[in-house]
Design a protein around this motif. Structure first.
Motif, mmCIF file in Angstrom:
data_model
loop_
_atom_site.group_PDB
_atom_site.id
_atom_site.type_symbol
_atom_site.label_atom_id
_atom_site.label_comp_id
_atom_site.label_asym_id
_atom_site.label_seq_id
_atom_site.Cartn_x
_atom_site.Cartn_y
_atom_site.Cartn_z
ATOM 1 N N VAL A 112 81.422 4.684 57.068
ATOM 2 C CA VAL A 112 80.467 3.989 57.929
ATOM 3 C C VAL A 112 81.147 3.360 59.141
ATOM 4 N N GLU A 113 82.267 2.668 58.924
ATOM 5 C CA GLU A 113 82.903 1.936 60.018
ATOM 6 C C GLU A 113 83.410 2.874 61.104
ATOM 7 N N GLU A 114 84.110 3.944 60.711
ATOM 8 C CA GLU A 114 84.646 4.884 61.699
ATOM 9 C C GLU A 114 83.534 5.631 62.424
ATOM 10 N N TYR A 161 74.443 5.914 57.093
ATOM 11 C CA TYR A 161 75.658 6.495 56.525
ATOM 12 C C TYR A 161 76.169 5.631 55.370
ATOM 13 N N GLN A 162 77.062 6.215 54.541
ATOM 14 C CA GLN A 162 77.719 5.480 53.471
ATOM 15 C C GLN A 162 79.225 5.714 53.550
ATOM 16 N N HIS A 163 79.973 5.086 52.631
ATOM 17 C CA HIS A 163 81.438 5.159 52.703
ATOM 18 C C HIS A 163 81.973 6.582 52.523
ATOM 19 N N THR A 164 81.210 7.489 51.911
ATOM 20 C CA THR A 164 81.656 8.877 51.733
ATOM 21 C C THR A 164 81.247 9.781 52.893
ATOM 22 N N SER A 165 80.472 9.275 53.830
ATOM 23 C CA SER A 165 79.935 10.089 54.929
ATOM 24 C C SER A 165 81.034 10.591 55.850
ATOM 25 N N MET A 166 80.771 11.762 56.448
ATOM 26 C CA MET A 166 81.693 12.357 57.417
ATOM 27 C C MET A 166 80.921 12.776 58.659
ATOM 28 N N PHE A 191 69.306 6.475 67.962
ATOM 29 C CA PHE A 191 70.399 6.834 68.866
ATOM 30 C C PHE A 191 70.050 6.463 70.305
ATOM 31 N N ASP A 192 68.830 6.752 70.722
ATOM 32 C CA ASP A 192 68.426 6.522 72.115
ATOM 33 C C ASP A 192 68.099 5.064 72.416
ATOM 34 N N ASN A 193 67.734 4.275 71.393
ATOM 35 C CA ASN A 193 67.249 2.922 71.640
ATOM 36 C C ASN A 193 68.046 1.795 70.976
ATOM 37 N N ASP A 194 68.752 2.083 69.896
ATOM 38 C CA ASP A 194 69.465 1.033 69.152
ATOM 39 C C ASP A 194 70.622 1.674 68.384
ATOM 40 N N ARG A 195 71.571 2.242 69.113
ATOM 41 C CA ARG A 195 72.647 3.036 68.514
ATOM 42 C C ARG A 195 73.413 2.290 67.425
ATOM 43 N N CYS A 196 73.558 0.992 67.548
ATOM 44 C CA CYS A 196 74.274 0.206 66.534
ATOM 45 C C CYS A 196 73.619 0.317 65.159
ATOM 46 N N SER A 197 72.312 0.543 65.117
ATOM 47 C CA SER A 197 71.585 0.632 63.846
ATOM 48 C C SER A 197 71.823 1.941 63.103
ATOM 49 N N LEU A 198 72.437 2.917 63.754
ATOM 50 C CA LEU A 198 72.699 4.195 63.090
ATOM 51 C C LEU A 198 73.595 4.035 61.861
ATOM 52 N N SER A 199 74.414 3.002 61.838
ATOM 53 C CA SER A 199 75.328 2.818 60.706
ATOM 54 C C SER A 199 74.576 2.695 59.386
ATOM 55 N N PRO A 216 70.042 12.196 48.487
ATOM 56 C CA PRO A 216 69.131 11.145 48.021
ATOM 57 C C PRO A 216 69.899 9.940 47.456
ATOM 58 N N THR A 217 69.304 8.762 47.631
ATOM 59 C CA THR A 217 69.873 7.531 47.086
ATOM 60 C C THR A 217 69.093 7.130 45.827
ATOM 61 N N MET A 218 69.634 6.210 45.084
ATOM 62 C CA MET A 218 68.955 5.694 43.887
ATOM 63 C C MET A 218 67.650 4.978 44.245
ATOM 64 N N GLN A 219 67.558 4.474 45.475
ATOM 65 C CA GLN A 219 66.371 3.748 45.926
ATOM 66 C C GLN A 219 65.253 4.688 46.400
ATOM 67 N N GLY A 220 65.500 6.003 46.390
ATOM 68 C CA GLY A 220 64.464 6.951 46.779
ATOM 69 C C GLY A 220 64.472 7.356 48.239
ATOM 70 N N SER A 221 65.476 6.931 48.988
ATOM 71 C CA SER A 221 65.601 7.358 50.382
ATOM 72 C C SER A 221 66.760 8.352 50.477
ATOM 73 N N PHE A 222 67.270 8.558 51.678
ATOM 74 C CA PHE A 222 68.385 9.480 51.892
ATOM 75 C C PHE A 222 69.447 8.811 52.742
ATOM 76 N N PHE A 223 70.694 9.290 52.621
ATOM 77 C CA PHE A 223 71.745 8.908 53.558
ATOM 78 C C PHE A 223 72.397 10.179 54.079
#
Length: 125
Positions: free
Chosen positions: A47-49, A31-36, A20-28, A107-114
């Motif tokens: 993600v887009e909104e 998130y995923q399409h179901t994120s709020m 957020f403080d250094n590369d805000r564009c990367s925050l996307s 958790p994601t299928m790849q073992g990380s989180f969104f």
């Protein structure tokens, strides 16, 4: 289990606010399409909104100072609930703004989180 949840919470918070403080564009990427996101009472979905909202905030550079991080397991999802409080310093401003933010990580299928849910509020008073 509690230690693991605390580690996930701290690592996520460090990563999120660094972006957020250094590369805000990367925050996307968090998130995923179901994120709020609810930002100061305005809810956006997907993600887009969310990316558009975060990148169109009326300030450029800022610096987050985290005061507390509280994390709990979300048993039904295998995720983590994180509540953050701290201060936000905007470039050129004399005083910091207090804030609170809540994240629900899934958790994601790849073992990380969104981020499924993200609620942000400034704390006035």
């Amino acid at each position: 289990m509690e230690e693991q949840v605390e580690l996930v919470g701290r690592a996520f918070v460090d990563h999120y606010y660094h972006l957020f403080d250094n590369d805000r564009c990367s925050l996307s990427s968090l998130y995923q399409h179901t994120s709020m996101l609810t930002f100061e009472g305005q809810m956006v979905h997907g993600v887009e909104e969310i990316s558009l909202k975060l990148n169109q905030l009326p300030f450029g550079q800022c610096q987050h100072e985290i005061s507390t991080i509280d994390s709990q397991p979300s048993v039904s999802t295998g995720g983590v609930m994180i509540f953050v409080s701290g201060s936000l310093r905007l470039t050129g401003e004399e005083h910091s703004l207090r804030f609170s933010q809540m994240f629900h990580l899934i958790p994601t299928m790849q073992g990380s989180f969104f981020v499924q849910n993200d609620i942000f509020r400034l704390n006035y008073g």
